[in-house]
Scaffold this motif. Sequence first.
Motif, PDB file in Angstrom:
ATOM      1  N   LEU A  19      10.864  -4.349  -9.006  1.00 29.11           N
ATOM      2  CA  LEU A  19       9.773  -4.823  -8.159  1.00 29.11           C
ATOM      3  C   LEU A  19       9.987  -4.298  -6.750  1.00 29.11           C
ATOM      4  CD1 LEU A  19       9.988  -8.511  -9.330  1.00 29.11           C
ATOM      5  CD2 LEU A  19       8.352  -6.804 -10.088  1.00 29.11           C
ATOM      6  N   GLU A  20       8.909  -3.892  -6.095  1.00 32.87           N
ATOM      7  CA  GLU A  20       9.037  -3.372  -4.735  1.00 32.87           C
ATOM      8  C   GLU A  20       7.815  -3.754  -3.906  1.00 32.87           C
ATOM      9  OE1 GLU A  20      10.101   0.758  -2.394  1.00 32.87           O
ATOM     10  OE2 GLU A  20       9.971   0.758  -4.562  1.00 32.87           O
ATOM     11  N   PHE A  21       8.067  -4.256  -2.691  1.00 31.95           N
ATOM     12  CA  PHE A  21       6.998  -4.530  -1.742  1.00 31.95           C
ATOM     13  C   PHE A  21       6.714  -3.259  -0.949  1.00 31.95           C
ATOM     14  CE2 PHE A  21       8.701  -8.968  -2.007  1.00 31.95           C
ATOM     15  CZ  PHE A  21       7.580  -9.521  -2.582  1.00 31.95           C
ATOM     16  N   CYS A  22       5.458  -3.057  -0.571  1.00 34.84           N
ATOM     17  CA  CYS A  22       5.039  -1.854   0.146  1.00 34.84           C
ATOM     18  C   CYS A  22       4.113  -2.237   1.286  1.00 34.84           C
ATOM     19  CB  CYS A  22       4.297  -0.903  -0.786  1.00 34.84           C
ATOM     20  SG  CYS A  22       5.171  -0.557  -2.306  1.00 34.84           S
ATOM     21  N   CYS A  23       4.194  -1.496   2.393  1.00 41.01           N
ATOM     22  CA  CYS A  23       3.297  -1.717   3.526  1.00 41.01           C
ATOM     23  C   CYS A  23       2.913  -0.365   4.099  1.00 41.01           C
ATOM     24  CB  CYS A  23       3.987  -2.560   4.605  1.00 41.01           C
ATOM     25  SG  CYS A  23       2.956  -2.863   6.061  1.00 41.01           S
ATOM     26  N   ALA A  24       1.662  -0.252   4.523  1.00 42.03           N
ATOM     27  CA  ALA A  24       1.189   0.978   5.162  1.00 42.03           C
ATOM     28  C   ALA A  24       0.203   0.607   6.262  1.00 42.03           C
ATOM     29  CB  ALA A  24       0.519   1.890   4.147  1.00 42.03           C
ATOM     30  N   GLU A  25       0.286   1.341   7.361  1.00 42.45           N
ATOM     31  CA  GLU A  25      -0.692   1.156   8.432  1.00 42.45           C
ATOM     32  C   GLU A  25      -1.968   1.856   7.992  1.00 42.45           C
ATOM     33  OE1 GLU A  25      -0.808   1.549  13.297  1.00 42.45           O
ATOM     34  OE2 GLU A  25       0.802   2.510  12.167  1.00 42.45           O
ATOM     35  N   GLN A  68       3.495  -3.785  16.398  1.00 39.52           N
ATOM     36  CA  GLN A  68       2.369  -3.104  17.023  1.00 39.52           C
ATOM     37  C   GLN A  68       1.056  -3.636  16.446  1.00 39.52           C
ATOM     38  OE1 GLN A  68       2.781   1.126  16.623  1.00 39.52           O
ATOM     39  NE2 GLN A  68       4.862   1.131  17.400  1.00 39.52           N
ATOM     40  N   CYS A  69       0.042  -3.610  17.283  1.00 39.46           N
ATOM     41  CA  CYS A  69      -1.293  -3.999  16.828  1.00 39.46           C
ATOM     42  C   CYS A  69      -1.783  -2.964  15.812  1.00 39.46           C
ATOM     43  CB  CYS A  69      -2.259  -4.049  18.003  1.00 39.46           C
ATOM     44  SG  CYS A  69      -1.825  -5.281  19.241  1.00 39.46           S
ATOM     45  N   GLY A  70      -2.639  -3.405  14.929  1.00 37.19           N
ATOM     46  CA  GLY A  70      -3.196  -2.494  13.942  1.00 37.19           C
ATOM     47  C   GLY A  70      -3.608  -3.230  12.685  1.00 37.19           C
ATOM     48  N   VAL A  71      -4.095  -2.472  11.744  1.00 34.49           N
ATOM     49  CA  VAL A  71      -4.495  -3.009  10.443  1.00 34.49           C
ATOM     50  C   VAL A  71      -3.522  -2.452   9.405  1.00 34.49           C
ATOM     51  CG1 VAL A  71      -6.329  -3.128   8.722  1.00 34.49           C
ATOM     52  CG2 VAL A  71      -6.902  -3.135  11.160  1.00 34.49           C
ATOM     53  N   TYR A  72      -2.929  -3.352   8.624  1.00 31.26           N
ATOM     54  CA  TYR A  72      -1.905  -2.989   7.662  1.00 31.26           C
ATOM     55  C   TYR A  72      -2.316  -3.449   6.266  1.00 31.26           C
ATOM     56  CZ  TYR A  72       0.800  -2.367  11.897  1.00 31.26           C
ATOM     57  OH  TYR A  72       1.226  -1.950  13.134  1.00 31.26           O
ATOM     58  N   VAL A  73      -1.887  -2.705   5.264  1.00 30.74           N
ATOM     59  CA  VAL A  73      -2.122  -3.050   3.869  1.00 30.74           C
ATOM     60  C   VAL A  73      -0.758  -3.347   3.244  1.00 30.74           C
ATOM     61  CG1 VAL A  73      -3.030  -2.263   1.655  1.00 30.74           C
ATOM     62  CG2 VAL A  73      -4.114  -1.517   3.786  1.00 30.74           C
ATOM     63  N   VAL A  74      -0.623  -4.556   2.685  1.00 32.26           N
ATOM     64  CA  VAL A  74       0.637  -4.971   2.065  1.00 32.26           C
ATOM     65  C   VAL A  74       0.376  -5.237   0.586  1.00 32.26           C
ATOM     66  CG1 VAL A  74       2.483  -6.688   2.081  1.00 32.26           C
ATOM     67  CG2 VAL A  74       1.429  -5.980   4.239  1.00 32.26           C
ATOM     68  N   SER A  75       1.231  -4.672  -0.264  1.00 32.15           N
ATOM     69  CA  SER A  75       1.059  -4.834  -1.698  1.00 32.15           C
ATOM     70  C   SER A  75       2.425  -4.795  -2.377  1.00 32.15           C
ATOM     71  CB  SER A  75       0.153  -3.727  -2.249  1.00 32.15           C
ATOM     72  OG  SER A  75      -0.180  -3.987  -3.590  1.00 32.15           O
ATOM     73  N   GLU A  89       9.282   5.543 -18.112  1.00 28.85           N
ATOM     74  CA  GLU A  89       8.925   4.456 -17.202  1.00 28.85           C
ATOM     75  C   GLU A  89       7.440   4.482 -16.885  1.00 28.85           C
ATOM     76  OE1 GLU A  89      11.710   5.417 -14.144  1.00 28.85           O
ATOM     77  OE2 GLU A  89      10.330   6.763 -13.142  1.00 28.85           O
ATOM     78  N   GLU A  90       6.944   3.340 -16.452  1.00 28.13           N
ATOM     79  CA  GLU A  90       5.551   3.190 -16.027  1.00 28.13           C
ATOM     80  C   GLU A  90       5.547   2.482 -14.689  1.00 28.13           C
ATOM     81  OE1 GLU A  90       2.697   1.356 -18.561  1.00 28.13           O
ATOM     82  OE2 GLU A  90       3.578   2.207 -20.356  1.00 28.13           O
ATOM     83  N   PHE A  91       4.595   2.852 -13.823  1.00 26.04           N
ATOM     84  CA  PHE A  91       4.411   2.164 -12.542  1.00 26.04           C
ATOM     85  C   PHE A  91       3.108   1.389 -12.593  1.00 26.04           C
ATOM     86  CE2 PHE A  91       7.406   5.372 -11.297  1.00 26.04           C
ATOM     87  CZ  PHE A  91       8.175   4.747 -10.328  1.00 26.04           C
ATOM     88  N   TRP A  92       3.163   0.158 -12.102  1.00 25.84           N
ATOM     89  CA  TRP A  92       1.982  -0.696 -12.044  1.00 25.84           C
ATOM     90  C   TRP A  92       1.852  -1.215 -10.619  1.00 25.84           C
ATOM     91  CZ3 TRP A  92      -0.962  -2.312 -16.421  1.00 25.84           C
ATOM     92  CH2 TRP A  92      -0.510  -1.794 -17.632  1.00 25.84           C
ATOM     93  N   TRP A  93       0.712  -0.975 -10.002  1.00 20.64           N
ATOM     94  CA  TRP A  93       0.439  -1.537  -8.674  1.00 20.64           C
ATOM     95  C   TRP A  93      -0.219  -2.890  -8.841  1.00 20.64           C
ATOM     96  CZ3 TRP A  93       2.137  -0.001  -4.079  1.00 20.64           C
ATOM     97  CH2 TRP A  93       2.680   1.271  -3.991  1.00 20.64           C
ATOM     98  N   ALA A  94       0.028  -3.782  -7.899  1.00 15.50           N
ATOM     99  CA  ALA A  94      -0.612  -5.098  -7.921  1.00 15.50           C
ATOM    100  C   ALA A  94      -2.129  -4.891  -7.905  1.00 15.50           C
ATOM    101  CB  ALA A  94      -0.173  -5.917  -6.713  1.00 15.50           C
TER     102      ALA A  94
END
Length: 107
Positions: A19-25, A68-75, A89-94
């Motif tokens: 399992l892995e958490f991800c964040c992107a601006e 920093q200010c901004g809009v972020y996507v967390v998944s 292996e297989e990858f599944w995104w939330a």
Amino acid sequence: VSIQDWVPLDVVEKSKVTLEFCCAEKQPGNNSTSGRMPYVWCGQLRRTVDLSNDDDDKSHCARIAFFQCGVYVVSACAKVSSHGTPGVEEFWWAPHANIIKVNEEIQ
């Protein structure tokens, strides 16, 4: 982590999940200051769970701090892989991601 009851037991016993958490601006670079990272994770970003181990509570927790200010996507994503067969292996995104808007506090 929970596995659906329709997954055969022999498949569950041969599998592990990372399992892995991800964040992107959402629009990187718009508010960057001196090359600093706009956020930092605290806790466990990635965790591998052995599905055949019933003693494992299979929980996963992390926090994120924004600088920093901004809009972020967390998944989150899950990588399902086989104990006995490397490279299978297989990858599944939330199915959903959270949108976080960080504004400057006005005092």
